[in-house]
Design a protein around this motif. Structure first.
Motif, PDB file in Angstrom:
ATOM      1  N   GLU A   1      29.312  52.065  99.409  1.00  7.79           N
ATOM      2  CA  GLU A   1      28.774  51.981  98.048  1.00  7.79           C
ATOM      3  C   GLU A   1      29.684  52.691  97.047  1.00  7.79           C
ATOM      4  OE1 GLU A   1      26.232  50.313  96.847  1.00  7.79           O
ATOM      5  OE2 GLU A   1      25.770  49.453  98.807  1.00  7.79           O
ATOM      6  N   VAL A   2      30.278  53.807  97.472  1.00  2.00           N
ATOM      7  CA  VAL A   2      31.209  54.525  96.581  1.00  2.00           C
ATOM      8  C   VAL A   2      32.422  53.653  96.273  1.00  2.00           C
ATOM      9  CG1 VAL A   2      32.764  56.503  96.411  1.00  2.00           C
ATOM     10  CG2 VAL A   2      30.441  56.801  97.304  1.00  2.00           C
ATOM     11  N   ASP A   3      32.939  52.943  97.287  1.00  2.00           N
ATOM     12  CA  ASP A   3      34.120  52.103  97.093  1.00  2.00           C
ATOM     13  C   ASP A   3      33.864  50.976  96.101  1.00  2.00           C
ATOM     14  OD1 ASP A   3      35.607  53.626  98.816  1.00  2.00           O
ATOM     15  OD2 ASP A   3      35.221  52.353 100.568  1.00  2.00           O
ATOM     16  N   TYR A   4      32.634  50.493  96.012  1.00  2.00           N
ATOM     17  CA  TYR A   4      32.339  49.426  95.050  1.00  2.00           C
ATOM     18  C   TYR A   4      32.648  49.867  93.626  1.00  2.00           C
ATOM     19  CZ  TYR A   4      29.866  46.711  98.611  1.00  2.00           C
ATOM     20  OH  TYR A   4      29.545  45.960  99.719  1.00  2.00           O
ATOM     21  N   GLY A   5      32.490  51.139  93.347  1.00  2.00           N
ATOM     22  CA  GLY A   5      32.749  51.634  91.999  1.00  2.00           C
ATOM     23  C   GLY A   5      34.210  51.902  91.714  1.00  2.00           C
ATOM     24  N   ARG A   6      35.101  51.683  92.695  1.00  2.00           N
ATOM     25  CA  ARG A   6      36.510  52.005  92.506  1.00  2.00           C
ATOM     26  C   ARG A   6      37.419  50.778  92.468  1.00  2.00           C
ATOM     27  NH1 ARG A   6      36.938  56.729  97.156  1.00  2.00           N
ATOM     28  NH2 ARG A   6      35.690  58.337  96.078  1.00  2.00           N
ATOM     29  N   ASN A   7      36.860  49.604  92.708  1.00  2.00           N
ATOM     30  CA  ASN A   7      37.739  48.436  92.817  1.00  2.00           C
ATOM     31  C   ASN A   7      37.148  47.228  92.086  1.00  2.00           C
ATOM     32  OD1 ASN A   7      35.703  47.385  94.534  1.00  2.00           O
ATOM     33  ND2 ASN A   7      36.687  48.297  96.330  1.00  2.00           N
ATOM     34  N   ILE A   8      37.910  46.174  92.075  1.00  2.00           N
ATOM     35  CA  ILE A   8      37.481  44.898  91.494  1.00  2.00           C
ATOM     36  C   ILE A   8      37.212  43.940  92.644  1.00  2.00           C
ATOM     37  CG2 ILE A   8      38.166  42.944  90.058  1.00  2.00           C
ATOM     38  CD1 ILE A   8      39.923  44.829  88.478  1.00  2.00           C
ATOM     39  N   GLY A   9      36.100  43.259  92.587  1.00  2.00           N
ATOM     40  CA  GLY A   9      35.752  42.349  93.664  1.00  2.00           C
ATOM     41  C   GLY A   9      35.179  41.049  93.126  1.00  2.00           C
ATOM     42  N   SER A  10      35.308  40.001  93.917  1.00  2.72           N
ATOM     43  CA  SER A  10      34.738  38.705  93.556  1.00  2.72           C
ATOM     44  C   SER A  10      34.151  38.064  94.793  1.00  2.72           C
ATOM     45  CB  SER A  10      35.799  37.793  92.934  1.00  2.72           C
ATOM     46  OG  SER A  10      36.798  37.483  93.897  1.00  2.72           O
ATOM     47  N   TYR A  11      33.156  37.241  94.598  1.00  8.30           N
ATOM     48  CA  TYR A  11      32.535  36.524  95.702  1.00  8.30           C
ATOM     49  C   TYR A  11      31.783  35.320  95.119  1.00  8.30           C
ATOM     50  CZ  TYR A  11      28.189  38.825  94.232  1.00  8.30           C
ATOM     51  OH  TYR A  11      27.114  39.253  93.510  1.00  8.30           O
ATOM     52  N   ARG A  12      31.491  34.365  95.950  1.00 12.15           N
ATOM     53  CA  ARG A  12      30.750  33.170  95.535  1.00 12.15           C
ATOM     54  C   ARG A  12      29.347  33.249  96.133  1.00 12.15           C
ATOM     55  NH1 ARG A  12      33.728  27.473  95.746  1.00 12.15           N
ATOM     56  NH2 ARG A  12      34.752  28.598  94.018  1.00 12.15           N
ATOM     57  N   GLY A  13      28.371  32.999  95.281  1.00 11.50           N
ATOM     58  CA  GLY A  13      26.996  33.097  95.752  1.00 11.50           C
ATOM     59  C   GLY A  13      26.032  32.437  94.782  1.00 11.50           C
ATOM     60  N   PRO A  14      24.724  32.456  95.141  1.00 10.91           N
ATOM     61  CA  PRO A  14      23.714  31.814  94.293  1.00 10.91           C
ATOM     62  C   PRO A  14      23.355  32.669  93.075  1.00 10.91           C
ATOM     63  CG  PRO A  14      22.672  32.769  96.216  1.00 10.91           C
ATOM     64  CD  PRO A  14      24.150  32.965  96.405  1.00 10.91           C
ATOM     65  N   LEU A  15      23.095  31.998  91.963  1.00 11.78           N
ATOM     66  CA  LEU A  15      22.644  32.669  90.745  1.00 11.78           C
ATOM     67  C   LEU A  15      21.315  32.039  90.332  1.00 11.78           C
ATOM     68  CD1 LEU A  15      23.028  34.540  88.273  1.00 11.78           C
ATOM     69  CD2 LEU A  15      24.249  32.643  87.167  1.00 11.78           C
ATOM     70  N   ALA A  16      20.275  32.860  90.348  1.00 10.66           N
ATOM     71  CA  ALA A  16      18.949  32.385  89.927  1.00 10.66           C
ATOM     72  C   ALA A  16      18.709  32.835  88.499  1.00 10.66           C
ATOM     73  CB  ALA A  16      17.865  32.929  90.857  1.00 10.66           C
ATOM     74  N   ALA A  17      18.748  31.895  87.568  1.00  9.68           N
ATOM     75  CA  ALA A  17      18.534  32.208  86.154  1.00  9.68           C
ATOM     76  C   ALA A  17      18.077  30.945  85.440  1.00  9.68           C
ATOM     77  CB  ALA A  17      19.813  32.749  85.515  1.00  9.68           C
ATOM     78  N   GLY A  18      17.231  31.097  84.430  1.00  2.00           N
ATOM     79  CA  GLY A  18      16.755  29.957  83.655  1.00  2.00           C
ATOM     80  C   GLY A  18      15.910  28.989  84.463  1.00  2.00           C
ATOM     81  N   GLY A  19      15.243  29.483  85.480  1.00  2.00           N
ATOM     82  CA  GLY A  19      14.385  28.640  86.280  1.00  2.00           C
ATOM     83  C   GLY A  19      15.108  27.766  87.276  1.00  2.00           C
ATOM     84  N   LYS A  20      16.380  27.993  87.498  1.00  2.00           N
ATOM     85  CA  LYS A  20      17.126  27.201  88.467  1.00  2.00           C
ATOM     86  C   LYS A  20      18.150  28.094  89.171  1.00  2.00           C
ATOM     87  CE  LYS A  20      20.312  25.591  84.872  1.00  2.00           C
ATOM     88  NZ  LYS A  20      20.926  24.408  84.216  1.00  2.00           N
ATOM     89  N   THR A  21      18.606  27.636  90.317  1.00  2.72           N
ATOM     90  CA  THR A  21      19.581  28.384  91.113  1.00  2.72           C
ATOM     91  C   THR A  21      20.859  27.579  91.225  1.00  2.72           C
ATOM     92  OG1 THR A  21      17.814  29.435  92.390  1.00  2.72           O
ATOM     93  CG2 THR A  21      20.033  29.465  93.333  1.00  2.72           C
ATOM     94  N   ARG A  22      21.983  28.218  90.921  1.00  5.90           N
ATOM     95  CA  ARG A  22      23.289  27.572  90.996  1.00  5.90           C
ATOM     96  C   ARG A  22      24.250  28.443  91.793  1.00  5.90           C
ATOM     97  NH1 ARG A  22      24.483  27.319  84.805  1.00  5.90           N
ATOM     98  NH2 ARG A  22      23.310  29.286  84.985  1.00  5.90           N
ATOM     99  N   THR A  23      25.290  27.788  92.316  1.00  7.39           N
ATOM    100  CA  THR A  23      26.343  28.518  93.010  1.00  7.39           C
ATOM    101  C   THR A  23      27.456  28.811  92.010  1.00  7.39           C
ATOM    102  OG1 THR A  23      25.830  27.476  95.118  1.00  7.39           O
ATOM    103  CG2 THR A  23      28.000  28.477  94.890  1.00  7.39           C
ATOM    104  N   VAL A  24      27.785  30.095  91.842  1.00  3.93           N
ATOM    105  CA  VAL A  24      28.783  30.503  90.856  1.00  3.93           C
ATOM    106  C   VAL A  24      29.749  31.492  91.495  1.00  3.93           C
ATOM    107  CG1 VAL A  24      27.170  30.146  88.936  1.00  3.93           C
ATOM    108  CG2 VAL A  24      27.355  32.410  90.029  1.00  3.93           C
TER     109      VAL A  24
END
Length: 264
Positions: A171-194
């Protein structure tokens, strides 16, 4: 010698020879010569026997002396050995007493460590729920693994504590680096992969796969907010995070600092 005495002596000798009687005074009796020789021989034999006895006694005395000296040396070595053994036994007794004290404290330590580790797991779970919503399922799954360890009798307390600390360091390392990943986004009543872009714990942004929509997580409203003005910045950040290119200056939505609440 007077002539008259000499004549008498010669006459007596002749008469003795004529009669077959030995003349007195001409030969000493045998016993008078052999006695001193016998005494001398007996004395020599006694002297030799005495000397043999003296030699035998001296030999035994010398052997006894050597045995005594050897025994005294062995006694000195045994005394030195016993002294070292006594020190060793004393040291071992002190160590045993210390170990017994430590063993008596183990129970108390376990009583304190187990609740502490459970508190650390609970605090980690609450922190993830209050943190930016990135990879939430994976992070909560790690916490659940820690919960399973707490109820596994085959796992030692040391191993439990080590894995809890590993989770905290992740958890500490998350605050020290830049990361990216692909996953579901639930917003506006629908779920999308972003595609999500995380810049430490400063900002969490997303962009649809076709690039038609970009947004970020609004800390103040605790909701996802669309902001297509961030499209280029997010695209650059995703490129940096995925390809490992040199970090560039990125624009990120950072909420303004809020005044601290005053205590009444």
């Amino acid at each position: 010698m007077p002539k008259t005495r000499l004549v008498e002596f010669m006459a007596a000798g002749c008469l003795a020879l004529a009669l077959g009687v030995p003349a007195i005074g001409f030969a000493a009796p045998p016993s008078s010569l052999e006695a001193p020789l016998l005494v001398q021989n007996e004395t020599n034999q006694q002297s030799q026997q005495s000397q043999k006895k003296i030699d035998a006694i001296a030999s035994k005395t010398n052997d006894a002396l050597q045995t005594y000296l050897t025994t005294m040396q062995q006694i000195d070595r045994l005394k030195a050995y016993n002294s070292q053994i006594s020190k060793l036994i004393q040291s071992q007794q002190q160590q045993m007493a210390q170990i017994q004290r430590q063993m008596s404290q183990i129970g108390d330590t376990q009583k304190q460590v187990m609740p502490l580790m459970q508190q650390m797991i609970d605090a980690l779970r609450n922190f993830i729920k209050l943190d930016l919503p990135f990879q939430v399922q994976d992070r909560l799954a790690r916490v659940q693994q820690l919960e399973d360890l707490m109820s596994d009798a085959s796992v030692t307390d040391a191993e439990r504590f080590r894995q809890i600390m590993d989770a905290y360091m992740a958890e500490v390392d998350y605050g020290r680096n830049i990361g990216s990943y692909r996953g579901p986004l639930a917003a506006g009543g629908k779920t999308r992969t972003v595609d999500f872009l995380r810049i430490g714990r400063i900002a969490l942004m997303y962009q649809t796969i076709d690039g038609s929509e970009t947004g970020f997580w609004n800390r103040l409203t605790q909701q996802w907010q669309i902001d297509n003005d961030l499209s280029d910045a997010v695209a650059k950040g995703l490129d940096v995070a995925t390809s490992g290119t040199a970090t560039q200056l990125l624009i990120a939505p950072v909420p303004a600092p809020q005044p601290a609440e005053t205590q009444q």
